[in-house]
Motif scaffolding. Structure first.
Motif, PDB file in Angstrom:
ATOM      1  N   TYR A 194      -5.251   4.941  -2.058  1.00 59.00           N
ATOM      2  CA  TYR A 194      -4.305   4.759  -0.949  1.00 59.00           C
ATOM      3  C   TYR A 194      -5.000   4.959   0.395  1.00 59.00           C
ATOM      4  CZ  TYR A 194      -0.760   5.854   2.490  1.00 59.00           C
ATOM      5  OH  TYR A 194      -0.017   5.884   3.647  1.00 59.00           O
ATOM      6  N   PHE A 249       1.644   2.844  -3.212  1.00 58.87           N
ATOM      7  CA  PHE A 249       0.584   3.600  -3.865  1.00 58.87           C
ATOM      8  C   PHE A 249       0.768   5.106  -3.666  1.00 58.87           C
ATOM      9  CE2 PHE A 249      -2.725  -0.090  -3.345  1.00 58.87           C
ATOM     10  CZ  PHE A 249      -1.896  -0.902  -4.093  1.00 58.87           C
ATOM     11  N   ARG A 250       1.660   5.489  -2.759  1.00 52.43           N
ATOM     12  CA  ARG A 250       1.938   6.905  -2.496  1.00 52.43           C
ATOM     13  C   ARG A 250       2.997   7.456  -3.433  1.00 52.43           C
ATOM     14  NH1 ARG A 250       4.709   6.837   2.444  1.00 52.43           N
ATOM     15  NH2 ARG A 250       4.454   9.084   2.565  1.00 52.43           N
ATOM     16  N   ALA A 252       0.826  -1.215   0.000  1.00 51.32           N
ATOM     17  CA  ALA A 252       0.000   0.000   0.000  1.00 51.32           C
ATOM     18  C   ALA A 252       0.856   1.259   0.000  1.00 51.32           C
ATOM     19  CB  ALA A 252      -0.930  -0.003   1.209  1.00 51.32           C
ATOM     20  N   GLU A 253       2.007   1.207   0.653  1.00 50.86           N
ATOM     21  CA  GLU A 253       2.879   2.375   0.695  1.00 50.86           C
ATOM     22  C   GLU A 253       3.410   2.744  -0.688  1.00 50.86           C
ATOM     23  OE1 GLU A 253       3.749   4.584   3.390  1.00 50.86           O
ATOM     24  OE2 GLU A 253       1.826   3.610   3.786  1.00 50.86           O
ATOM     25  N   PHE A 267       1.037   0.251  -8.380  1.00 52.04           N
ATOM     26  CA  PHE A 267      -0.274   0.892  -8.282  1.00 52.04           C
ATOM     27  C   PHE A 267      -1.056   0.716  -9.577  1.00 52.04           C
ATOM     28  CE2 PHE A 267      -3.068   4.596  -8.895  1.00 52.04           C
ATOM     29  CZ  PHE A 267      -3.951   4.350  -7.854  1.00 52.04           C
TER      30      PHE A 267
END
Length: 508
Positions: free
Chosen positions: A465, A410-411, A407-408, A419
């Protein structure tokens, strides 16, 4: 030396057999939305129903396909093709099947017709998996007109208690007597697997959803009688859940929790610009969303997996404790129906999980899908693998920490490959050319990302996110307003910021 080698050769088959015996598989199917009125002669702008001119219909310019239409719910041909594929791919050698609700079409508002639809699907799954157990959960579409009171009448004259009793009788083939008694009380139950330490907890999430989340898109008046529920513990499900989790903790069991609607928000329904008066709420009422997260955090050490549907998208959520540490995860499987009301679509999907039968540890899953446009063109339903979770995202394991690290990414503003893969999977490899609409909330069907899915701008990326990492509504709203979310690869984790701060204080 020879004796040692001989002993190893003797024991090797037993070791291999023991290891193999720990590996099991189970299917997850959700949001079938079978529509008995679907016809390839129907109008795709009107649920693919056959609309006669004297009933307000007109000339149909595009006919729906044999296996479905992106603007309509599932025909029987699609449902049957999914069941046949599941049987052929992994039928006799699975442990069980998870079926997380929403059997009937989005236009259904008659409990008697819904029960008939549920009976048809129950019979199909019973025939498909004659030697395995199917563990179903009620979807919000399975109880249209449902009140939170046993003796309040539904559309068609049924009470909630009568509805639960009817469904329990339908599922009696799969559920033991104790589970049936619990289901008849409030639509929830638990399954104890005496062969290992894994327990399944099946929730009735309909007791917690917001009024608007129950609204039927084609017949909004069908939701007029729904009650948001003033009770803090409808049908005693919270007290029951706590008791089951306490018992599992004492017995050192591992738990799967499943239900229809997940906690947290729907990433594709978030407001364009969050403000103090805009809503970021998901399916659950906020007090119930908070309560559910409380239980997951409290019992995170024994919860080995959470499985939901309802959103008609392929996504996941990471749940953090008060210090910002990732402690659990949940998976949201995509729907079988290609239609996501009011104006969204995806390809039909099915999911096969691989797990350790002793610990319940999820080892991997394979997402299968049907390219609906291709199936209609060929006149043949060819289900195929879309991706494998660990290899698709480069995960070493399926855990809260590994999904947090995913998930990180996605930043990231530069390296967005993972992503982009997620965005494509989110709509089950849906091609924009097959859509009759333009993505809203930051999506655009005007072009393709490298992976072949819809484009997703910076605002869209932030919504994904934040939805994945902020299951709490207040935290989600703060995340959507946070301009510091973005980072280059390798930057400090935003989600673990509290831990970084604590470490800095300790170092001083």
């Amino acid at each position: 030396m020879r004796k040692t080698a001989s002993l190893i050769l003797l024991l090797l088959p037993l070791l291999i057999k023991s290891t193999a015996a720990r590996i099991g598989y189970f299917w997850h199917i959700t949001d079938i939305h079978y529509d008995v009125n679907y016809t390839s002669l129907g109008d795709p702008t009107k649920m693919c129903w056959l609309i006669r001119p004297n009933n307000g219909g007109g000339v149909v310019r595009r006919q729906p396909g044999q296996f479905g239409d992106y603007n309509c719910d599932s025909p029987w041909s699609l449902v049957k093709s999914a069941a046949d594929f599941m049987k052929k791919k992994h039928g006799d050698n699975i442990e069980f099947v998870l079926w997380t609700g929403d059997a009937g079409s989005h236009a259904a508002n008659d409990p008697h017709k819904l029960l008939a639809t549920m009976q048809n699907l129950t019979d199909l799954l019973k025939h498909t998996f004659s030697s395995q157990f199917v563990f179903p959960a009620l979807g919000h579409g399975d109880v249209i007109g449902h009140h939170h009171h046993h003796h309040a009448h539904l559309h068609g004259g049924l009470t909630a208690h009568e509805l639960y009793k009817s469904v329990a009788d339908m599922w009696r083939f799969w559920l033991p007597s104790e589970a049936l008694a619990s289901f008849e009380k409030g639509g929830y139950y638990t399954i104890e697997n005496k062969g290992n330490r894994l327990r399944l907890i099946i929730l009735n999430t309909n007791l917690y959803v917001r009024h608007s989340a129950m609204t039927n898109y084609r017949h909004p008046e069908a939701a007029a009688s729904l009650s948001p529920g003033g009770d803090d513990d409808p049908y005693g499900q919270w007290e029951w859940l706590e008791g089951v989790l306490d018992k599992s903790l004492r017995r050192r069991e591992f738990v799967y929790i499943l239900g229809h609607a997940p906690p947290g928000a729907d990433e594709r329904l978030l407001p364009s610009s969050p403000s103090s008066d805009s809503t970021t709420d998901g399916p659950f009422q906020e007090k119930f969303n908070k309560k559910y997260l409380h239980f997951v955090r409290r019992y995170s050490n024994i919860i080995a997996g959470q499985f939901f549907g309802h959103l008609h998208t392929d996504t996941f959520r990471v749940i953090y404790n008060e210090l910002g540490e990732p402690v659990n995860w949940l998976m949201v499987a995509p729907s079988l129906t290609p239609w996501r009301p009011p104006s969204d679509s995806s390809n039909p999907g099915l999911r096969l999980f691989k797990y350790d039968t002793e610990s319940g540890q999820i080892l991997d899953y394979t997402q299968f899908y049907l390219d609906l446009a291709q199936a209609n063109q060929k006149g043949k339903a060819e289900w195929q693998p879309e991706y494998n979770l660990t290899s698709f995202y480069g995960l070493s394991e399926v855990s809260a920490r590994s999904l947090h690290r995913l998930a990180e990414t996605f930043r990231h503003t530069e390296d967005t490959e993972l992503f982009e893969r997620y965005v494509r999977a989110n709509t089950v490899s849906m091609q924009p050319a097959h859509n009759s609409y333009t993505y809203n909330n930051g999506y655009s069907s005007s072009g393709l990302v490298d992976t072949g899915g819809p484009t997703c701008d910076r605002q869209c990326q932030q919504k994904h996110y934040c939805s994945v990492t902020r299951v709490s509504y207040p935290e989600l709203k703060r995340c959507l307003r946070d301009d510091t979310v973005w980072s280059s690869a390798g930057a400090t984790s935003h989600a673990l910021a509290p831990l970084v701060a604590v470490a800095a204080l300790v170092a001083r």
